[in-house]
Design a protein around this motif. Structure first.
Motif, PDB file in Angstrom:
ATOM      1  N   SER A  61       3.343  12.859  -3.999  1.00  0.00           N
ATOM      2  CA  SER A  61       3.729  12.000  -2.877  1.00  0.00           C
ATOM      3  C   SER A  61       3.280  10.552  -3.114  1.00  0.00           C
ATOM      4  O   SER A  61       3.938   9.615  -2.671  1.00  0.00           O
ATOM      5  N   ILE A  62       2.185  10.374  -3.819  1.00  0.00           N
ATOM      6  CA  ILE A  62       1.726   9.012  -4.135  1.00  0.00           C
ATOM      7  C   ILE A  62       2.544   8.443  -5.296  1.00  0.00           C
ATOM      8  O   ILE A  62       3.003   7.300  -5.259  1.00  0.00           O
ATOM      9  N   ASP A  63       2.764   9.286  -6.328  1.00  0.00           N
ATOM     10  CA  ASP A  63       3.516   8.835  -7.515  1.00  0.00           C
ATOM     11  C   ASP A  63       4.900   8.293  -7.142  1.00  0.00           C
ATOM     12  O   ASP A  63       5.418   7.395  -7.794  1.00  0.00           O
ATOM     13  N   ALA A  64       5.488   8.865  -6.087  1.00  0.00           N
ATOM     14  CA  ALA A  64       6.837   8.457  -5.678  1.00  0.00           C
ATOM     15  C   ALA A  64       6.915   6.953  -5.413  1.00  0.00           C
ATOM     16  O   ALA A  64       7.976   6.350  -5.558  1.00  0.00           O
ATOM     17  N   PHE A  65       5.781   6.352  -5.039  1.00  0.00           N
ATOM     18  CA  PHE A  65       5.800   4.924  -4.692  1.00  0.00           C
ATOM     19  C   PHE A  65       4.845   4.097  -5.536  1.00  0.00           C
ATOM     20  O   PHE A  65       4.544   2.953  -5.206  1.00  0.00           O
ATOM     21  N   LYS A  73       0.832  -1.196   0.000  1.00  0.00           N
ATOM     22  CA  LYS A  73       0.000   0.000   0.000  1.00  0.00           C
ATOM     23  C   LYS A  73       0.869   1.249   0.000  1.00  0.00           C
ATOM     24  O   LYS A  73       1.953   1.260   0.591  1.00  0.00           O
ATOM     25  N   VAL A  74       0.381   2.279  -0.672  1.00  0.00           N
ATOM     26  CA  VAL A  74       0.993   3.595  -0.522  1.00  0.00           C
ATOM     27  C   VAL A  74       0.205   4.308   0.571  1.00  0.00           C
ATOM     28  O   VAL A  74      -1.020   4.397   0.499  1.00  0.00           O
ATOM     29  N   CYS A  75       0.931   4.777   1.598  1.00  0.00           N
ATOM     30  CA  CYS A  75       0.261   5.432   2.723  1.00  0.00           C
ATOM     31  C   CYS A  75       0.777   6.857   2.862  1.00  0.00           C
ATOM     32  O   CYS A  75       1.972   7.109   2.756  1.00  0.00           O
ATOM     33  N   VAL A  76      -0.167   7.766   3.087  1.00  0.00           N
ATOM     34  CA  VAL A  76       0.142   9.186   3.036  1.00  0.00           C
ATOM     35  C   VAL A  76      -0.310   9.862   4.332  1.00  0.00           C
ATOM     36  O   VAL A  76      -1.344   9.501   4.894  1.00  0.00           O
ATOM     37  N   ASP A  77       0.473  10.810   4.803  1.00  0.00           N
ATOM     38  CA  ASP A  77       0.068  11.653   5.929  1.00  0.00           C
ATOM     39  C   ASP A  77       0.077  13.100   5.440  1.00  0.00           C
ATOM     40  O   ASP A  77       1.138  13.700   5.276  1.00  0.00           O
ATOM     41  N   VAL A  79      -8.715   9.428  -5.880  1.00  0.00           N
ATOM     42  CA  VAL A  79      -7.746   8.320  -5.966  1.00  0.00           C
ATOM     43  C   VAL A  79      -8.220   7.298  -7.005  1.00  0.00           C
ATOM     44  O   VAL A  79      -7.440   6.809  -7.826  1.00  0.00           O
ATOM     45  N   TRP A  80      -9.510   7.005  -6.990  1.00  0.00           N
ATOM     46  CA  TRP A  80     -10.035   6.026  -7.942  1.00  0.00           C
ATOM     47  C   TRP A  80      -9.876   6.527  -9.380  1.00  0.00           C
ATOM     48  O   TRP A  80      -9.412   5.809 -10.262  1.00  0.00           O
ATOM     49  N   GLU A  81     -10.236   7.798  -9.598  1.00  0.00           N
ATOM     50  CA  GLU A  81     -10.155   8.344 -10.956  1.00  0.00           C
ATOM     51  C   GLU A  81      -8.713   8.481 -11.427  1.00  0.00           C
ATOM     52  O   GLU A  81      -8.417   8.352 -12.611  1.00  0.00           O
ATOM     53  N   THR A  82      -7.805   8.713 -10.503  1.00  0.00           N
ATOM     54  CA  THR A  82      -6.408   8.922 -10.873  1.00  0.00           C
ATOM     55  C   THR A  82      -5.629   7.615 -10.997  1.00  0.00           C
ATOM     56  O   THR A  82      -4.801   7.459 -11.893  1.00  0.00           O
ATOM     57  N   ASN A 120       3.630  19.632   5.552  1.00  0.00           N
ATOM     58  CA  ASN A 120       4.298  18.580   4.787  1.00  0.00           C
ATOM     59  C   ASN A 120       3.344  17.449   4.451  1.00  0.00           C
ATOM     60  O   ASN A 120       2.379  17.212   5.172  1.00  0.00           O
ATOM     61  N   ILE A 121       3.670  16.759   3.356  1.00  0.00           N
ATOM     62  CA  ILE A 121       2.993  15.505   3.058  1.00  0.00           C
ATOM     63  C   ILE A 121       4.045  14.406   3.137  1.00  0.00           C
ATOM     64  O   ILE A 121       5.047  14.449   2.421  1.00  0.00           O
ATOM     65  N   LYS A 122       3.826  13.463   4.039  1.00  0.00           N
ATOM     66  CA  LYS A 122       4.729  12.312   4.130  1.00  0.00           C
ATOM     67  C   LYS A 122       4.064  11.160   3.385  1.00  0.00           C
ATOM     68  O   LYS A 122       2.839  11.036   3.422  1.00  0.00           O
ATOM     69  N   SER A 123       4.865  10.350   2.724  1.00  0.00           N
ATOM     70  CA  SER A 123       4.288   9.165   2.101  1.00  0.00           C
ATOM     71  C   SER A 123       5.252   8.008   2.221  1.00  0.00           C
ATOM     72  O   SER A 123       6.457   8.196   2.418  1.00  0.00           O
ATOM     73  N   SER A 124       4.702   6.801   2.134  1.00  0.00           N
ATOM     74  CA  SER A 124       5.528   5.616   2.318  1.00  0.00           C
ATOM     75  C   SER A 124       4.927   4.431   1.591  1.00  0.00           C
ATOM     76  O   SER A 124       3.746   4.422   1.246  1.00  0.00           O
TER      77      SER A 124
END
Ligand SMILES: [Zn+2]
Length: 283
Positions: free
Chosen positions: A46-50, A2-6, A92-95, A11-15
């Motif tokens: 931030s989502i694209d990164a992972f 999963k890609v998880c975002v804060d 998120v669904w559309e993207t 800031n936006i953190k993602s992992s």
């Protein structure tokens, strides 16, 4: 995976998280100068990164009031201009054509602790986050409990002192005015103790710091007794910058009138781990 975002106002953190473990992590500033489009662009980056093969879901912890059932932003302050009304799940669904869960960051923080500590999954837990404000969350057997307005953030606005300090919520004597970082610094300044110095001074044996420290404990006990009236709990988890700054004084702070008080463990990753945990249960 999963890609998880804060998503926060700064800031936006993602992992990338697999089986509850963070594999990789990044952080990027939140662009808030262009209203919603800037925020969404930051979120997308931030989502694209992972975004890679094997990602099955996107789990988002976010500032603001988020409707877990629909994944929509019910309300966000001017710190995130244009964000109110944004439909995270649909976006998120559309993207990405991926399922998504979204949850308020204060609630996600408690879920993050539950993800890390199995014991909490069979207990009634309450979390208080002492930061610039005081945030709250409540879960029973590892499941977030929602009150009528689906929002436990009000724990910080429980009245603990009659005719106390005025609060930005319009009431007086709210817990937030005494237990938030700002509230503590105000009380410390009245005693001539420097900003963010109270716990270090207490550890050094400063009597005025000890006095305030003891006072803070009584405020915590009052807050917990107020919470108990509507949300009975077995364990209270304390987190946030103020608690991180307590150092070795935490143990004495937590030794409170028979309450079982624990320190948060997830730190900066709490929101992402909590969103992932929610995704495990809902997706
Ligand atoms: Zn208040």
């Amino acid at each position: 995976m999963k890609v998880c975002v804060d998503l926060g106002a700064t800031n936006i953190k993602s992992s990338l998280i697999k089986d509850g473990k963070i594999l990789r992590l990044t952080s990027t500033p939140t662009v808030t100068t262009n209203g919603l489009s800037g925020i969404v662009e930051s979120l997308k980056a931030s989502i694209d990164a992972f975004m890679q093969e094997g990602v099955r879901a996107v789990c988002i912890s976010s500032a603001g009031k988020i409707d877990v059932a629909t994944g929509k932003v019910v309300f966000a302050t001017e710190n995130l201009p244009g964000y109110t009304g944004f439909d995270i799940r649909t976006w998120v669904w559309e993207t990405y054509r991926l399922p998504c869960v979204a949850v308020n960051d204060g609630l996600a923080a408690l879920l993050g602790e539950i993800a890390l500590t199995e014991e909490y999954r069979t207990k009634k837990t309450v979390m208080l986050t002492f930061g610039s404000g005081v945030g709250g969350a409540y879960a029973v057997n590892g499941v977030l409990k929602a009150d009528e307005s689906n929002d436990f953030a009000h724990f910080g606005h429980l009245p603990i002192l009659e005719n106390g300090e005025p609060c930005n919520c319009g009431k007086r004597g709210c817990a937030e005015q005494y237990l938030s970082g700002r509230g503590i610094n105000r009380q410390a300044a009245e005693l001539g103790i420097g900003k963010d110095r109270i716990f270090a001074e207490k550890a050094k044996g400063n009597e005025r710091a000890q006095e305030l420290f003891d006072k803070l404990k009584t405020y915590l006990i009052k807050t917990l007794k107020e919470i108990e009236k509507t949300s009975p709990f077995d364990i209270c988890i304390l987190g946030g910058g103020v608690v991180d700054g307590m150092g070795d004084t935490f143990e004495e702070f937590a030794n409170c009138d028979g309450f079982d008080i624990r320190k948060a463990k997830a730190g900066n990753a709490a929101g992402m781990l909590g969103a992932e945990y929610l995704g495990r249960n809902l997706l």
